[in-house]
Write a protein that holds these residues in place. Sequence first.
Motif, PDB file in Angstrom:
ATOM      1  N   UNK B  16       0.840  -1.204   0.000  1.00 57.70           N
ATOM      2  CA  UNK B  16       0.000   0.000   0.000  1.00 57.70           C
ATOM      3  C   UNK B  16       0.874   1.252   0.000  1.00 57.70           C
ATOM      4  N   UNK B  17       0.220   2.413  -0.178  1.00 56.77           N
ATOM      5  CA  UNK B  17       0.920   3.693  -0.145  1.00 56.77           C
ATOM      6  C   UNK B  17       1.365   3.994   1.285  1.00 56.77           C
ATOM      7  N   UNK B  18       2.477   4.652   1.520  1.00 56.41           N
ATOM      8  CA  UNK B  18       3.397   5.178   0.496  1.00 56.41           C
ATOM      9  C   UNK B  18       4.462   4.169   0.066  1.00 56.41           C
ATOM     10  N   UNK B  19       4.367   2.910   0.576  1.00 59.29           N
ATOM     11  CA  UNK B  19       5.460   1.971   0.309  1.00 59.29           C
ATOM     12  C   UNK B  19       5.514   1.538  -1.145  1.00 59.29           C
ATOM     13  N   UNK B  20       4.354   1.648  -1.829  1.00 59.80           N
ATOM     14  CA  UNK B  20       4.360   1.360  -3.263  1.00 59.80           C
ATOM     15  C   UNK B  20       5.354   2.292  -3.965  1.00 59.80           C
ATOM     16  N   UNK B  21       5.304   3.583  -3.603  1.00 61.39           N
ATOM     17  CA  UNK B  21       6.234   4.554  -4.208  1.00 61.39           C
ATOM     18  C   UNK B  21       7.651   4.340  -3.689  1.00 61.39           C
ATOM     19  N   UNK B  22       7.773   4.150  -2.374  1.00 57.94           N
ATOM     20  CA  UNK B  22       9.108   3.988  -1.771  1.00 57.94           C
ATOM     21  C   UNK B  22       9.842   2.829  -2.441  1.00 57.94           C
ATOM     22  N   UNK B  23       9.142   1.715  -2.628  1.00 57.99           N
ATOM     23  CA  UNK B  23       9.783   0.528  -3.216  1.00 57.99           C
ATOM     24  C   UNK B  23      10.073   0.722  -4.705  1.00 57.99           C
ATOM     25  N   UNK B  48      -2.738   6.151  -8.950  1.00 56.34           N
ATOM     26  CA  UNK B  48      -2.617   7.600  -9.174  1.00 56.34           C
ATOM     27  C   UNK B  48      -1.369   8.154  -8.506  1.00 56.34           C
ATOM     28  N   UNK B  49      -1.152   7.724  -7.269  1.00 57.81           N
ATOM     29  CA  UNK B  49      -0.067   8.314  -6.470  1.00 57.81           C
ATOM     30  C   UNK B  49       1.328   8.006  -6.999  1.00 57.81           C
ATOM     31  N   UNK B  50       1.560   6.757  -7.329  1.00 57.52           N
ATOM     32  CA  UNK B  50       2.910   6.366  -7.737  1.00 57.52           C
ATOM     33  C   UNK B  50       3.360   7.107  -9.002  1.00 57.52           C
ATOM     34  N   UNK B  51       2.538   7.098 -10.079  1.00 64.92           N
ATOM     35  CA  UNK B  51       2.982   7.838 -11.269  1.00 64.92           C
ATOM     36  C   UNK B  51       3.192   9.331 -11.002  1.00 64.92           C
ATOM     37  N   UNK B  52       2.311   9.927 -10.175  1.00 58.82           N
ATOM     38  CA  UNK B  52       2.455  11.361  -9.884  1.00 58.82           C
ATOM     39  C   UNK B  52       3.788  11.641  -9.184  1.00 58.82           C
ATOM     40  N   UNK B  53       4.098  10.843  -8.164  1.00 58.23           N
ATOM     41  CA  UNK B  53       5.349  11.045  -7.428  1.00 58.23           C
ATOM     42  C   UNK B  53       6.558  10.795  -8.321  1.00 58.23           C
ATOM     43  N   UNK B  54       6.450   9.810  -9.197  1.00 59.84           N
ATOM     44  CA  UNK B  54       7.571   9.506 -10.091  1.00 59.84           C
ATOM     45  C   UNK B  54       7.805  10.640 -11.080  1.00 59.84           C
ATOM     46  N   UNK B  55       6.706  11.211 -11.566  1.00 54.71           N
ATOM     47  CA  UNK B  55       6.834  12.344 -12.506  1.00 54.71           C
ATOM     48  C   UNK B  55       7.522  13.513 -11.815  1.00 54.71           C
ATOM     49  N   UNK B  56       7.162  13.732 -10.537  1.00 49.53           N
ATOM     50  CA  UNK B  56       7.801  14.806  -9.760  1.00 49.53           C
ATOM     51  C   UNK B  56       9.308  14.629  -9.665  1.00 49.53           C
ATOM     52  N   UNK B  57       9.746  13.394  -9.706  1.00 51.27           N
ATOM     53  CA  UNK B  57      11.188  13.140  -9.632  1.00 51.27           C
ATOM     54  C   UNK B  57      11.814  13.059 -11.020  1.00 51.27           C
ATOM     55  N   UNK B  63       3.164   4.151 -19.537  1.00 49.51           N
ATOM     56  CA  UNK B  63       1.786   3.677 -19.686  1.00 49.51           C
ATOM     57  C   UNK B  63       1.247   3.084 -18.394  1.00 49.51           C
ATOM     58  N   UNK B  64      -0.077   3.189 -18.249  1.00 46.29           N
ATOM     59  CA  UNK B  64      -0.749   2.543 -17.116  1.00 46.29           C
ATOM     60  C   UNK B  64      -1.825   1.640 -17.710  1.00 46.29           C
ATOM     61  N   UNK B  71      -6.018  -4.777 -10.584  1.00 47.43           N
ATOM     62  CA  UNK B  71      -4.660  -5.120 -10.996  1.00 47.43           C
ATOM     63  C   UNK B  71      -4.200  -4.186 -12.103  1.00 47.43           C
ATOM     64  N   UNK B  72      -3.063  -3.553 -11.878  1.00 46.09           N
ATOM     65  CA  UNK B  72      -2.549  -2.603 -12.865  1.00 46.09           C
ATOM     66  C   UNK B  72      -1.065  -2.842 -13.119  1.00 46.09           C
ATOM     67  N   UNK B  73      -0.646  -2.520 -14.328  1.00 44.40           N
ATOM     68  CA  UNK B  73       0.778  -2.461 -14.668  1.00 44.40           C
ATOM     69  C   UNK B  73       1.123  -1.005 -14.958  1.00 44.40           C
ATOM     70  N   UNK B  74       2.167  -0.502 -14.309  1.00 51.12           N
ATOM     71  CA  UNK B  74       2.648   0.840 -14.617  1.00 51.12           C
ATOM     72  C   UNK B  74       4.041   0.687 -15.207  1.00 51.12           C
ATOM     73  N   UNK B  75       4.233   1.283 -16.375  1.00 56.96           N
ATOM     74  CA  UNK B  75       5.542   1.192 -17.041  1.00 56.96           C
ATOM     75  C   UNK B  75       6.255   2.542 -16.937  1.00 56.96           C
TER      76      UNK B  75
END
Lengths: 268, 79
Positions: B16-23, B48-57, B63-64, B71-75
């Motif tokens: 779950x968030x925020x560990x999805x982004x952290x990992x 929503x959160x992971x791609x947004x945070x990644x874009x910020x970096x 693609x999503x 179940x989602x794949x984020x590339x």
Amino acid sequence: MLGGFSEEQIRRYSRHIILPEVGGKGQKKLLSSKVLCIGAGGLGAPIIEYLAAAGVGTLGIIDDDTVDLSNLQRQVIHGGNVGKPKAESAKQFVNNLNPDIEVKTYIERLNANNVIDIFKEYDIVVDGSDNFATRYLVNDACVLTDKPLSHGSIYRFEGQVTTILPHKGPCYRCLFEHAPPPGMVPSCQEAGVLGVLPGIIGVIQATEVVKYLLGIGELLVGRLIYYDALNMTFDEIKMRWNKQCPVCGEEPKITSIQEEIYGDVCRI
Amino acid sequence: MQDMSRITELDLRGEVCPYTFVKTKLKLEELESGEELKVILDHAPAVENVPRSLKNEGHKILGIEQKGDNLWNVRIRKA
């Protein structure tokens, strides 16, 4: 394991790792860093507390004192440990807070004979001492061994804090060449101190240490923050390198650590 | 020569968030600039959160894709 972190570490340090300025890379730097804390008293307590929480991998703690009930008005890490050596009490606190940290305790007084050997082991020194003899000893040893130093000191409602990168900026002696004569400045015992004051100054010192280790932001080099709790003001005093500085000037008089310069007499 | 066609996969199902982004961030730190990472997520807010945070970096979201009910794949292409 992901990026060399255990599942527990990923959770513990997640708020650091999320920061673009820190990330996993920065957190690893902290975990492999070694910081020496001079004193586990008023300033030492918040310094040790936050550096341990931040995951600074090795903390050296030097203090020859034992916990007294009168310390607990401000030394927030020593609860339940009256009578114990402060270094041991601090170690117990750190172990409970963060098992990642290796603590090395020195239950002795820093002096001219042990200072160089102890400093060798560390990346940066944080001075949380309460007397001029130690303060000048620490400054001079840092300049002579080229060791970064975070300086902090407190008095009643006021505190000052600066960061010293030897030969890249001024040192403590550039600003205050010599200690005031013994007896001129009353000690904490006589003068009193507002309990929260060392919290503010110590946490600023810990902030500077973390920034230095991460290599981010602007350090307090050549700047001294003077904090007045009663008026709630932070003033910044520009510090200049003093060509005549006895330890980092053009023709330094102090070129090695000699006991007679510091002694142990002016323990204020 | 770095093989840019290599796609690394990170299965974050159950996270779950925020560990999805952290990992995701920790995994990206192991990759070279320009390499592609595929993250598998089953925690809806993370999509929503992971791609947004990644874009910020500064990373690029390639693609999503929704692969199932939850179940989602984020590339991602590493900056």
